[in-house]
Design a protein around this motif. Sequence first.
Motif: not given
Lengths: 338, 182
Positions: A45-46, A48, A52, A54, A56-59, A87
């Motif tokens: 999943a990471m 993926d 992208r 963007v 960046k994910v806010p986890s 992350m």
Amino acid sequence: MRSSRALLGEALREGKAPAWQRRHVLDLDDFSLQELELVLHTARAMKDVLRRDVKKVPSLRGKTVVTLFYEPSTRTRVSFETAGKIMSADVINVTNSGSSIEKGESLLDTLLTVQAMAMDIIVLRHPHSGAPYFAARNLGRSSVINAGDGTHAHPTQALLDVFTLQEHLGSLDGKRVVIVGDISHSRVARSDLWALTRLGARLVLCGPPTLMPWDLLKGRRDTPGHPFASVEVETDLDKAIEGAEVIIALRLQKERQGAGLLPSLREYARLWQVDPERLARASPNVRVMHPGPMNEGVEISPEVAHSAQALVQEQVTNGLAVRMALLYLLCGPRELGA
Amino acid sequence: MAAGPAERVIMTAEEMGRSLSRIAHEVLERNRGAQDVVLMGIRTRGVPLAHRLAERIRRFEGVAVPVGALDISLYRDDIARRGPVPIGSTDVPVDLDGKRVVLVDDVLFTGRSIRAALDALMDLGRPTSVQLAVLVDRGHRELPVRADYVGKNVPTAQDEEVQVRLQETDGRDEVVILRRGE
């Protein structure tokens, strides 16, 4: 064993996910098959996210990660730093030069200082085997990830290795994997041993007899049912490589020569270099991996290192995905103490 | 009868089918057809629901609308409190820039999942508009979120659980309310 991935998929679909209980990642020796598959699943999943626009994910917003490196490193440190930033964690880098480590501060004091600054995850690389265990024992709050300790373990490298191989081969079950080089002093190979055998690979260790990990194999290889029971040792690379689906070449540390553990570099290259002629004996779609940095012309020939079979660059990208996955899995609830 | 404590069926398979048909018509009505419409199901059960809506839209209008899947695990606001959950894949069938995205979920409750889904969506592109379709709205919102299409409004108590069961994931179609504890 073959269906472990399918079983995990089923569990995930039913919302009956295996629980992640670990606070630290020190080695893979005590990882269950299910835990390995959970990390690899999360890393997919990471990856993926890495594809992208963007990235960046806010986890991990509001979480702090410190990389504490007592040994030189580019790829591992930068990989952890980048993983943390993607992350949304705040990442602080500490190396021995230019820090209080240079003034002689003990490892324990440095660790406690870092923990007192409310660091959630400490990524530790240390020249002494076992240093991350010492850290984990003495820290009540922070998580510890082993980024390489002495000649003992390098779990994130092994995870990225098996992740890369799963991407190419699907299941590793029954696949012939040859690790060639100074296995005895290689923390990468030692962690690879646990991960690859757990996932069912048929492992062949190859290199000078003086550099085989006899301490690790002793007692385990002749215990029926132990994951190491199927591990082969073959000092002749021409034989070992026969039908291999994967070859992992290890970096030869030149200082081993002085210790009398191997003949000259030329002699070593002649006997154990992964070159095009030897590669021709392997399976037609053999994959070649190397943890880097490479000594081209010693353990691997430049032609092979830059061939289509070499997955070295992919390994670097996948290292990012695997480290993001671990940071994510370690960011769960934490009782406040210390 | 299914096992479990105090279970009450609030939507049968037939009712579910009718609700989805109505929502499909409403989506077509609101968007004056299916032009630029993309259905994004929120994992887990929003995804089969999105496919069912797409199937109905195809039947009613003869148009195949793209269907995607959105996993919101990485965008949840309670990871640090409840711990990480295994992440599913996010599938984006087309470039979302300039599209009318309809988010599809099974139950609308606090609104936090939708907040996370909106953030996840914005990282994937810049849709012209985002609409929300849910099979059940059970109230108790904690954020200013409202659905554009609702299968059924169901008044619930805070401690009740609304479970949507789908053929694809659970082997049958129904919505039930479970009372926790006794």
